[in-house]
Design a protein around this motif. Sequence first.
Motif, PDB file in Angstrom:
ATOM      1  N   MET A 121     -16.954   8.905  51.770  1.00 31.84           N
ATOM      2  CA  MET A 121     -17.474   8.195  52.923  1.00 31.84           C
ATOM      3  C   MET A 121     -17.133   6.710  52.783  1.00 31.84           C
ATOM      4  O   MET A 121     -17.422   6.116  51.755  1.00 31.84           O
ATOM      5  CB  MET A 121     -18.990   8.396  52.997  1.00 31.84           C
ATOM      6  CG  MET A 121     -19.634   7.764  54.190  1.00 31.84           C
ATOM      7  SD  MET A 121     -19.466   8.647  55.744  1.00 31.84           S
ATOM      8  CE  MET A 121     -19.627  10.328  55.248  1.00 31.84           C
ATOM      9  N   ASN A 122     -16.548   6.171  53.808  1.00 35.69           N
ATOM     10  CA  ASN A 122     -16.130   4.770  53.800  1.00 35.69           C
ATOM     11  C   ASN A 122     -17.243   3.889  54.374  1.00 35.69           C
ATOM     12  O   ASN A 122     -17.617   4.044  55.537  1.00 35.69           O
ATOM     13  CB  ASN A 122     -14.841   4.629  54.615  1.00 35.69           C
ATOM     14  CG  ASN A 122     -14.257   3.251  54.566  1.00 35.69           C
ATOM     15  OD1 ASN A 122     -14.702   2.392  53.792  1.00 35.69           O
ATOM     16  ND2 ASN A 122     -13.264   3.013  55.385  1.00 35.69           N
ATOM     17  N   ILE A 123     -17.775   2.967  53.551  1.00 36.86           N
ATOM     18  CA  ILE A 123     -18.818   2.031  53.975  1.00 36.86           C
ATOM     19  C   ILE A 123     -18.385   0.627  53.534  1.00 36.86           C
ATOM     20  O   ILE A 123     -18.707   0.198  52.430  1.00 36.86           O
ATOM     21  CB  ILE A 123     -20.195   2.402  53.371  1.00 36.86           C
ATOM     22  CG1 ILE A 123     -20.578   3.831  53.786  1.00 36.86           C
ATOM     23  CG2 ILE A 123     -21.265   1.389  53.821  1.00 36.86           C
ATOM     24  CD1 ILE A 123     -21.860   4.345  53.147  1.00 36.86           C
ATOM     25  N   PRO A 124     -17.605  -0.073  54.378  1.00 39.07           N
ATOM     26  CA  PRO A 124     -17.108  -1.397  53.984  1.00 39.07           C
ATOM     27  C   PRO A 124     -18.232  -2.378  53.638  1.00 39.07           C
ATOM     28  O   PRO A 124     -19.239  -2.467  54.335  1.00 39.07           O
ATOM     29  CB  PRO A 124     -16.336  -1.871  55.214  1.00 39.07           C
ATOM     30  CG  PRO A 124     -15.914  -0.606  55.893  1.00 39.07           C
ATOM     31  CD  PRO A 124     -17.064   0.349  55.668  1.00 39.07           C
ATOM     32  N   ALA A 125     -18.030  -3.106  52.554  1.00 36.20           N
ATOM     33  CA  ALA A 125     -19.045  -4.025  52.033  1.00 36.20           C
ATOM     34  C   ALA A 125     -19.263  -5.252  52.908  1.00 36.20           C
ATOM     35  O   ALA A 125     -20.329  -5.860  52.857  1.00 36.20           O
ATOM     36  CB  ALA A 125     -18.660  -4.461  50.621  1.00 36.20           C
ATOM     37  N   GLU A 126     -18.285  -5.610  53.732  1.00 40.23           N
ATOM     38  CA  GLU A 126     -18.414  -6.832  54.528  1.00 40.23           C
ATOM     39  C   GLU A 126     -19.144  -6.626  55.859  1.00 40.23           C
ATOM     40  O   GLU A 126     -19.364  -7.580  56.602  1.00 40.23           O
ATOM     41  CB  GLU A 126     -17.028  -7.449  54.792  1.00 40.23           C
ATOM     42  CG  GLU A 126     -16.154  -6.671  55.748  1.00 40.23           C
ATOM     43  CD  GLU A 126     -15.372  -5.514  55.104  1.00 40.23           C
ATOM     44  OE1 GLU A 126     -14.524  -4.954  55.800  1.00 40.23           O
ATOM     45  OE2 GLU A 126     -15.617  -5.162  53.931  1.00 40.23           O
ATOM     46  N   LEU A 127     -19.541  -5.407  56.156  1.00 44.29           N
ATOM     47  CA  LEU A 127     -20.206  -5.098  57.421  1.00 44.29           C
ATOM     48  C   LEU A 127     -21.702  -4.920  57.223  1.00 44.29           C
ATOM     49  O   LEU A 127     -22.191  -4.750  56.116  1.00 44.29           O
ATOM     50  CB  LEU A 127     -19.612  -3.827  58.033  1.00 44.29           C
ATOM     51  CG  LEU A 127     -18.104  -3.825  58.275  1.00 44.29           C
ATOM     52  CD1 LEU A 127     -17.664  -2.487  58.829  1.00 44.29           C
ATOM     53  CD2 LEU A 127     -17.698  -4.961  59.192  1.00 44.29           C
ATOM     54  N   ARG A 128     -22.421  -4.933  58.353  1.00 42.92           N
ATOM     55  CA  ARG A 128     -23.845  -4.568  58.388  1.00 42.92           C
ATOM     56  C   ARG A 128     -23.954  -3.308  59.246  1.00 42.92           C
ATOM     57  O   ARG A 128     -23.058  -3.004  60.041  1.00 42.92           O
ATOM     58  CB  ARG A 128     -24.682  -5.708  58.986  1.00 42.92           C
ATOM     59  CG  ARG A 128     -24.644  -7.002  58.185  1.00 42.92           C
ATOM     60  CD  ARG A 128     -25.197  -6.890  56.771  1.00 42.92           C
ATOM     61  NE  ARG A 128     -26.616  -6.743  56.681  1.00 42.92           N
ATOM     62  CZ  ARG A 128     -27.490  -7.726  56.499  1.00 42.92           C
ATOM     63  NH1 ARG A 128     -27.062  -8.972  56.376  1.00 42.92           N
ATOM     64  NH2 ARG A 128     -28.773  -7.496  56.434  1.00 42.92           N
ATOM     65  N   TYR A 129     -25.081  -2.609  59.114  1.00 39.26           N
ATOM     66  CA  TYR A 129     -25.214  -1.287  59.716  1.00 39.26           C
ATOM     67  C   TYR A 129     -26.583  -1.091  60.360  1.00 39.26           C
ATOM     68  O   TYR A 129     -27.515  -1.840  60.091  1.00 39.26           O
ATOM     69  CB  TYR A 129     -24.989  -0.217  58.635  1.00 39.26           C
ATOM     70  CG  TYR A 129     -23.640  -0.342  57.994  1.00 39.26           C
ATOM     71  CD1 TYR A 129     -22.536   0.306  58.522  1.00 39.26           C
ATOM     72  CD2 TYR A 129     -23.455  -1.159  56.878  1.00 39.26           C
ATOM     73  CE1 TYR A 129     -21.280   0.167  57.946  1.00 39.26           C
ATOM     74  CE2 TYR A 129     -22.199  -1.302  56.301  1.00 39.26           C
ATOM     75  CZ  TYR A 129     -21.125  -0.642  56.843  1.00 39.26           C
ATOM     76  OH  TYR A 129     -19.894  -0.788  56.286  1.00 39.26           O
ATOM     77  N   THR A 130     -26.677  -0.026  61.183  1.00 41.22           N
ATOM     78  CA  THR A 130     -27.961   0.359  61.765  1.00 41.22           C
ATOM     79  C   THR A 130     -28.322   1.766  61.286  1.00 41.22           C
ATOM     80  O   THR A 130     -27.460   2.520  60.836  1.00 41.22           O
ATOM     81  CB  THR A 130     -27.919   0.372  63.309  1.00 41.22           C
ATOM     82  OG1 THR A 130     -27.101   1.469  63.737  1.00 41.22           O
ATOM     83  CG2 THR A 130     -27.393  -0.945  63.868  1.00 41.22           C
ATOM     84  N   GLN A 131     -29.586   2.118  61.448  1.00 42.34           N
ATOM     85  CA  GLN A 131     -30.054   3.476  61.122  1.00 42.34           C
ATOM     86  C   GLN A 131     -29.352   4.516  61.995  1.00 42.34           C
ATOM     87  O   GLN A 131     -29.255   5.678  61.624  1.00 42.34           O
ATOM     88  CB  GLN A 131     -31.571   3.579  61.364  1.00 42.34           C
ATOM     89  CG  GLN A 131     -32.391   2.731  60.445  1.00 42.34           C
ATOM     90  CD  GLN A 131     -32.666   3.407  59.116  1.00 42.34           C
ATOM     91  OE1 GLN A 131     -32.380   4.574  58.924  1.00 42.34           O
ATOM     92  NE2 GLN A 131     -33.222   2.646  58.193  1.00 42.34           N
ATOM     93  N   LYS A 132     -28.884   4.094  63.182  1.00 37.86           N
ATOM     94  CA  LYS A 132     -28.275   5.029  64.133  1.00 37.86           C
ATOM     95  C   LYS A 132     -26.757   5.057  64.018  1.00 37.86           C
ATOM     96  O   LYS A 132     -26.071   5.533  64.904  1.00 37.86           O
ATOM     97  CB  LYS A 132     -28.717   4.687  65.549  1.00 37.86           C
ATOM     98  CG  LYS A 132     -30.219   4.878  65.710  1.00 37.86           C
ATOM     99  CD  LYS A 132     -30.686   4.626  67.097  1.00 37.86           C
ATOM    100  CE  LYS A 132     -32.182   4.877  67.134  1.00 37.86           C
ATOM    101  NZ  LYS A 132     -32.767   4.659  68.417  1.00 37.86           N
ATOM    102  N   HIS A 133     -26.224   4.485  62.944  1.00 36.19           N
ATOM    103  CA  HIS A 133     -24.814   4.601  62.582  1.00 36.19           C
ATOM    104  C   HIS A 133     -23.853   3.729  63.387  1.00 36.19           C
ATOM    105  O   HIS A 133     -22.706   4.109  63.611  1.00 36.19           O
ATOM    106  CB  HIS A 133     -24.373   6.076  62.591  1.00 36.19           C
ATOM    107  CG  HIS A 133     -25.282   6.942  61.784  1.00 36.19           C
ATOM    108  ND1 HIS A 133     -25.335   6.863  60.403  1.00 36.19           N
ATOM    109  CD2 HIS A 133     -26.214   7.855  62.155  1.00 36.19           C
ATOM    110  CE1 HIS A 133     -26.248   7.720  59.970  1.00 36.19           C
ATOM    111  NE2 HIS A 133     -26.797   8.328  61.002  1.00 36.19           N
ATOM    112  N   GLU A 134     -24.318   2.548  63.783  1.00 37.08           N
ATOM    113  CA  GLU A 134     -23.416   1.544  64.315  1.00 37.08           C
ATOM    114  C   GLU A 134     -23.074   0.567  63.191  1.00 37.08           C
ATOM    115  O   GLU A 134     -23.882   0.356  62.299  1.00 37.08           O
ATOM    116  CB  GLU A 134     -24.055   0.760  65.473  1.00 37.08           C
ATOM    117  CG  GLU A 134     -24.267   1.551  66.741  1.00 37.08           C
ATOM    118  CD  GLU A 134     -25.614   2.257  66.807  1.00 37.08           C
ATOM    119  OE1 GLU A 134     -25.805   3.103  67.689  1.00 37.08           O
ATOM    120  OE2 GLU A 134     -26.487   1.982  65.941  1.00 37.08           O
TER     121      GLU A 134
END
Length: 128
Positions: A1-14
């Motif tokens: 699973m790709n989760i880039p470190a420079e981004l922020r995220y939401t519980q709803k997967h945005e």
Amino acid sequence: MNIPAELRYTQKHEWVRIEGSKAYIGITDFAQHSLGDIVFVELPEEGMILKAGDSLGVVESVKAVSDVYCPLSGTVGEVNRALIDYPEKINQAPYENWMAVIEVTDPGEVDKLLTPEQYEETVKNESQ
């Protein structure tokens, strides 16, 4: 699973990429994988004023139709029109194919978004 470190995220997967007062918004690798082949994307109108939690658009796949929610309050400055004709680009490269760019009106809301580590925990919990 790709989760880039420079981004922020939401519980709803945005995902959200902050560049100055602009926020680029799309759906995560986990979301596109869960949806399957994306066949249609509905984007917001440029100039729309949205509050955090408002519907930003819709992604339709062969499996389901899913709302995409605006993670931050602001005004839609730009939409990725290429996705209208080529929605599958989200499947191919979810972090390169943002849906909309908003001009953020409340920078403090960024602190409410998930860090990559927190988002990774969210995905692990949903995958069980």
